[in-house]
Design a protein around this motif. Structure first.
Motif, PDB file in Angstrom:
ATOM      1  N   GLN A  85      35.484  54.708  10.649  1.00 25.18           N
ATOM      2  CA  GLN A  85      35.053  55.481  10.876  1.00 25.18           C
ATOM      3  C   GLN A  85      34.720  56.535   9.086  1.00 25.18           C
ATOM      4  OE1 GLN A  85      33.717  58.130  12.196  1.00 25.18           O
ATOM      5  NE2 GLN A  85      33.777  60.353  12.421  1.00 25.18           N
ATOM      6  N   TYR A  87      31.326  54.523   8.496  1.00 19.37           N
ATOM      7  CA  TYR A  87      30.477  53.609   8.957  1.00 19.37           C
ATOM      8  C   TYR A  87      30.427  55.435   9.445  1.00 19.37           C
ATOM      9  CZ  TYR A  87      30.302  49.112   8.507  1.00 19.37           C
ATOM     10  OH  TYR A  87      30.566  48.283   7.758  1.00 19.37           O
ATOM     11  N   LEU A 139      29.667  57.739  16.501  1.00 22.82           N
ATOM     12  CA  LEU A 139      29.371  56.592  16.389  1.00 22.82           C
ATOM     13  C   LEU A 139      29.651  55.549  17.557  1.00 22.82           C
ATOM     14  CD1 LEU A 139      29.695  54.713  13.343  1.00 22.82           C
ATOM     15  CD2 LEU A 139      32.194  54.990  13.179  1.00 22.82           C
TER      16      LEU A 139
END
Ligand code: HEM
Ligand code: SF4
Length: 458
Positions: A163, A166, A180
């Motif tokens: 996390q 990205y 995500l």
């Protein structure tokens, strides 16, 4: 967050609570600024020592998770894109709303039930959304897999690092793990997390069905002492009740646990003190559990007005009255007086009481106006969907009364409202509700029928 279960003879609950503490320690910013600002930093730091296994796991950098030589080995100079919520629990106990969390952890015990075998992990749950922005949405966490006992902290670190690296930072409304997960899917998320973890995730261990638990009322802890779970309506204690609670806690020196449903559990009550505790609380106006409607016990509202700067309408102050009206509607629909129903109400779409997993949610969308969400389950394992928008609170009966009548008429024996709505789908629910409204209008006295016709009811 760990389960608030006040038992002393349950190694599974003890392990879930320890896991929650260890994860909090692992991921706490290392600078200490928080403690300096909000607590007596020096006292806190010297009084509290994390488990050495946590220190070791944080420092471990075998798979490129860490910023070397940084005071924040996990966060570097950037921290995470947005908040990151974790809950731990045991199989079957969904008091922590596991599927609404960024990371959910379920303790799996070995065959003896005494030792931890490992953990099932779930990722990418979340609640907050914005009205009229389809890119913001609530989401249930997906199963990431099972990890062995000694791997929990490393696996959690891997998830957080995915996390961190990205998760979107350009748009804060899409900066949670759920975004995500929605973009990548669980398989890609898992394979990227495995690179930081250095191992593969095994298949999640099979689990029994989830239940809603609240540990309210008197119960045995398992060590001869008692606990008393005190229902606190919408988490707000004031006046004489607050004084009485304080007096009892001080007199008997009771540890207090806060629950995810905004209630309090008083622990370590000697059986001999039970009557006095009950009497003192009663004298202060703290009602006993049996005096509350079951709807109140299962429902939750967020602070909203006047406390929350993001609120567009009432929640905490409005829900008690809304529950009275809902109970009256359920009774008119012929449902039993004890019929349970999980209702959650918020003053805006941010989702602070986790409304999108409730059976019926009222989500503020304007002054005295709410979206109605239906179809979450009685154990908060399914997402609700928007059923109606801009329903004025004074007009709730017009939408809810036919819905409850349709549920009473078409449910399977004992079927919960949310399960009924989800099983049938909203098209059928709407047809059945319209038929119920028409039947009610036919039976109504002429004046009421005329009013119903004038308001557009068919
Ligand atoms: C009173 C002022 C409060 C403000 C301004 C506030 C603000 C917010 C915001 C902006 C979000 C959306 C986060 C996101 O989508 O990433 C959120 C979500 C949430 N808040 Fe609050 N909150 C308040 C009170 C509370 C309280 C008192 C609780 C708990 C008792 C709470 C629990 C939560 C939870 C569980 C969520 C859902 C998290 C998610 O999106 O997954 N909040 N809050
Ligand atoms: S859900 Fe309630 S407490 Fe949370 S931000 Fe909205 S109004 Fe405030």
């Amino acid at each position: 967050m760990g389960p608030a279960a006040p038992y002393t003879n349950r190694p599974d609950y003890a392990a879930a609570q320890k896991a929650a503490l260890d994860l909090a320690d692992l991921l706490t910013p290392q600078s200490g600024a928080y403690y300096d600002v909000w607590l007596d930093g020096e006292k806190f730091m010297s009084a509290y020592k994390e488990d050495p296994a946590v220190t070791e796991a944080r420092a471990f950098n075998g798979f490129g998770t860490n910023f070397e030589n940084s005071p924040e080995p996990i966060y570097g100079a950037q921290f995470l894109p947005r908040k990151f919520k974790i809950a731990t629990t045991v199989p079957g106990d969904n008091s922590v709303d596991l599927f609404t969390q960024d990371l959910g952890v379920v303790v799996i015990m070995d065959e003896t039930g005494q030792q931890v075998k490992g953990y099932n992990l779930y990722v990418g749950g979340g609640q907050g959304r914005s009205h009229r922005d389809a890119d913001t949405f609530p989401r249930l966490a997906d199963p990431l897999g099972f990890v062995a006992k000694d791997d929990l902290l490393h696996a959690a670190k891997a998830v957080v690092c995915v996390q961190r690296d990205y998760g979107r930072r350009d748009n804060r409304k899409q900066a949670r793990t759920r975004h995500l997960l929605a973009e990548w899917g669980i398989d890609k998320f898992r394979s990227v997390a495995e690179q930081y973890f250095g191992k593969t995730f095994q298949s999640a261990a099979p689990l029994p069905a989830w239940q809603y638990k609240d540990y309210l009322g008197w119960g045995e802890q398992g060590d001869g002492k008692l606990f008393y779970g005190v229902y606190v309506q919408n988490g707000r204690i004031k006046g004489e009740a607050k004084k009485a609670l304080r007096a009892v806690i001080e007199k008997f020196n009771l540890p207090v646990v806060l629950t995810p449903h905004q209630n309090l559990i008083l622990r370590d009550v000697e059986p001999a003190a039970k009557e006095e505790v009950t009497a003192l609380l009663r004298a202060g106006g703290v009602k006993e559990l049996v005096e509350w409607d079951g709807l109140d016990r299962l429902s939750m509202a967020c602070p909203a007005l006047p406390l929350c700067g993001l609120a567009v309408t009432e929640a905490e102050r409005a829900l008690p009255d809304v529950n009275v009206r809902i109970r009256a509607m359920l009774m008119r629909a012929g449902l039993p007086a004890s019929q349970p129903l999980h209702v959650r109400m918020t003053g805006c779409p941010n989702g602070c009481v986790r409304p999108y997993v409730a059976e019926l949610a009222l989500v503020g969308d304007g002054p005295n106006s709410y979206q109605l969400w239906l179809g979450g389950g009685p154990a908060q394992t399914r997402l609700a969907q928007t059923y109606a928008e801009r329903v004025k609170v004074k007009d709730l009966e017009a939408t809810l009364e036919p819905l409850f009548a349709a549920w009473a008429a078409h449910r399977q024996p004992g079927e919960a409202f949310g399960d009924w709505a989800a099983r049938q789908g909203f098209d059928t629910v709407r047809q059945q509700a319209a038929a119920a409204a028409a039947a009610a209008a036919r039976q109504a006295p002429p004046a009421a029928a005329a009013a119903a016709a004038a308001s557009g009811a068919k």
